[in-house]
Design a protein around this motif. Sequence first.
Motif, PDB file in Angstrom:
ATOM      1  N   SER A 118       2.090   4.345   1.310  1.00 56.77           N
ATOM      2  CA  SER A 118       1.975   5.006   2.611  1.00 56.77           C
ATOM      3  C   SER A 118       2.343   6.480   2.542  1.00 56.77           C
ATOM      4  O   SER A 118       1.967   7.256   3.423  1.00 56.77           O
ATOM      5  CB  SER A 118       2.878   4.305   3.634  1.00 56.77           C
ATOM      6  OG  SER A 118       4.247   4.385   3.231  1.00 56.77           O
ATOM      7  N   LEU A 147      -6.874   2.001   6.892  1.00 53.41           N
ATOM      8  CA  LEU A 147      -6.403   3.315   6.459  1.00 53.41           C
ATOM      9  C   LEU A 147      -6.987   4.377   7.372  1.00 53.41           C
ATOM     10  O   LEU A 147      -8.202   4.444   7.564  1.00 53.41           O
ATOM     11  CB  LEU A 147      -6.823   3.594   5.015  1.00 53.41           C
ATOM     12  CG  LEU A 147      -6.299   2.646   3.937  1.00 53.41           C
ATOM     13  CD1 LEU A 147      -6.828   3.072   2.576  1.00 53.41           C
ATOM     14  CD2 LEU A 147      -4.786   2.603   3.935  1.00 53.41           C
ATOM     15  N   SER A 174       2.151  -5.716   3.408  1.00 52.12           N
ATOM     16  CA  SER A 174       1.364  -6.435   4.411  1.00 52.12           C
ATOM     17  C   SER A 174       1.309  -7.936   4.165  1.00 52.12           C
ATOM     18  O   SER A 174       0.858  -8.694   5.042  1.00 52.12           O
ATOM     19  CB  SER A 174      -0.063  -5.875   4.464  1.00 52.12           C
ATOM     20  OG  SER A 174      -0.662  -5.912   3.178  1.00 52.12           O
ATOM     21  N   THR A 179       6.044   2.637   0.212  1.00 52.35           N
ATOM     22  CA  THR A 179       5.011   1.622   0.434  1.00 52.35           C
ATOM     23  C   THR A 179       5.179   0.898   1.766  1.00 52.35           C
ATOM     24  O   THR A 179       6.246   0.921   2.387  1.00 52.35           O
ATOM     25  CB  THR A 179       5.028   0.571  -0.696  1.00 52.35           C
ATOM     26  OG1 THR A 179       6.335  -0.047  -0.729  1.00 52.35           O
ATOM     27  CG2 THR A 179       4.713   1.192  -2.050  1.00 52.35           C
ATOM     28  N   THR A 183       0.850  -1.189   0.000  1.00 55.94           N
ATOM     29  CA  THR A 183       0.000   0.000   0.000  1.00 55.94           C
ATOM     30  C   THR A 183       0.884   1.235   0.000  1.00 55.94           C
ATOM     31  O   THR A 183       1.888   1.284   0.717  1.00 55.94           O
ATOM     32  CB  THR A 183      -0.897   0.020   1.255  1.00 55.94           C
ATOM     33  OG1 THR A 183      -1.714  -1.157   1.262  1.00 55.94           O
ATOM     34  CG2 THR A 183      -1.777   1.259   1.285  1.00 55.94           C
ATOM     35  N   LEU A 215      -1.504   4.275   8.705  1.00 56.59           N
ATOM     36  CA  LEU A 215      -1.872   2.866   8.624  1.00 56.59           C
ATOM     37  C   LEU A 215      -1.957   2.347  10.063  1.00 56.59           C
ATOM     38  O   LEU A 215      -0.988   2.413  10.817  1.00 56.59           O
ATOM     39  CB  LEU A 215      -0.833   2.079   7.835  1.00 56.59           C
ATOM     40  CG  LEU A 215      -0.524   2.630   6.429  1.00 56.59           C
ATOM     41  CD1 LEU A 215       0.551   1.786   5.749  1.00 56.59           C
ATOM     42  CD2 LEU A 215      -1.792   2.680   5.580  1.00 56.59           C
ATOM     43  N   GLY A 258      -2.410   5.703  -0.088  1.00 55.91           N
ATOM     44  CA  GLY A 258      -3.395   4.731   0.389  1.00 55.91           C
ATOM     45  C   GLY A 258      -3.814   3.717  -0.652  1.00 55.91           C
ATOM     46  O   GLY A 258      -4.526   2.752  -0.340  1.00 55.91           O
ATOM     47  N   ARG A 259      -3.366   3.902  -1.906  1.00 59.75           N
ATOM     48  CA  ARG A 259      -3.736   2.958  -2.962  1.00 59.75           C
ATOM     49  C   ARG A 259      -2.887   1.693  -2.907  1.00 59.75           C
ATOM     50  O   ARG A 259      -1.757   1.695  -2.434  1.00 59.75           O
ATOM     51  CB  ARG A 259      -3.589   3.610  -4.348  1.00 59.75           C
ATOM     52  CG  ARG A 259      -4.684   4.588  -4.688  1.00 59.75           C
ATOM     53  CD  ARG A 259      -4.594   5.048  -6.134  1.00 59.75           C
ATOM     54  NE  ARG A 259      -4.655   3.926  -7.091  1.00 59.75           N
ATOM     55  CZ  ARG A 259      -4.692   4.083  -8.408  1.00 59.75           C
ATOM     56  NH1 ARG A 259      -4.666   5.309  -8.939  1.00 59.75           N
ATOM     57  NH2 ARG A 259      -4.732   3.024  -9.205  1.00 59.75           N
ATOM     58  N   ARG A 260      -3.440   0.609  -3.405  1.00 58.10           N
ATOM     59  CA  ARG A 260      -2.719  -0.653  -3.531  1.00 58.10           C
ATOM     60  C   ARG A 260      -1.689  -0.539  -4.657  1.00 58.10           C
ATOM     61  O   ARG A 260      -1.954   0.052  -5.700  1.00 58.10           O
ATOM     62  CB  ARG A 260      -3.724  -1.769  -3.843  1.00 58.10           C
ATOM     63  CG  ARG A 260      -3.120  -3.129  -4.187  1.00 58.10           C
ATOM     64  CD  ARG A 260      -2.823  -3.938  -2.959  1.00 58.10           C
ATOM     65  NE  ARG A 260      -2.406  -5.286  -3.374  1.00 58.10           N
ATOM     66  CZ  ARG A 260      -3.217  -6.342  -3.436  1.00 58.10           C
ATOM     67  NH1 ARG A 260      -4.502  -6.202  -3.122  1.00 58.10           N
ATOM     68  NH2 ARG A 260      -2.767  -7.523  -3.800  1.00 58.10           N
TER      69      ARG A 260
END
Length: 233
Positions: free
Chosen positions: A161, A216, A203, A200, A159, A230, A174-176
Amino acid sequence: MSWARAVVSWSSGKDSTWALRAAVADWGRMEVVGLLTTTSTAPAGAGQQGEPVERISMHGVRRALLDAQSRALGLPVHVVELPWPCSNADYQARMAARVEALVADEIEIVVFGDLFLEDVRAYRERMLEGSGLTPVFPLWGRDTRELALEMIDGGLVATLSCVDLGKLPREFVGRRFDAQLLADLPAGIDPCGERGEFHTFVSAGPGFGSAIEFELGEVVERDGFAWVDLIAS
């Protein structure tokens, strides 16, 4: 047979995760025994305004998520705690103390996830020269688009960050990190964000015993960057 003991310079992001993967695969030369990172406690970065939370430097990831990564990977994390603000002299002194401790623990290699920035690599090599630790760059020189797709196809879950607002709009934070994100990146943005366009948090992926659950939180803009908080679920 004896292998050189190694730690991976750890940012919590995709490049250090993929460097770890490469180092683990290089079993004939090294044995990865830990992660090495820096944290600071300051309001700068993600989180509520003025909230003092220990976070990984620049990526803005909370210490709780760093510890979750350590557990999921089954590797201890060596943390260099930095003050805020931190002078370059203070940074180098604290890092030198940690390097001495690693050498005393018979660690011989530090693995970095750098891709192509010559000045960054030269700085790392200069700082470790004569220290007893050898820098290794397993991803160096890879085509970054091919590398990004390899990460995604290989099951890495990351993600964004942090984004540099001078290069990307706030909406990217916040996007993948996935194929759609790569397709949406403006022209001139490196697919791996190697010039600092974005950072990023990983996870799940190769080497993770389990996925890390998080939510988020608030997005904060400061000093030309946007961070998303996060929060461990």
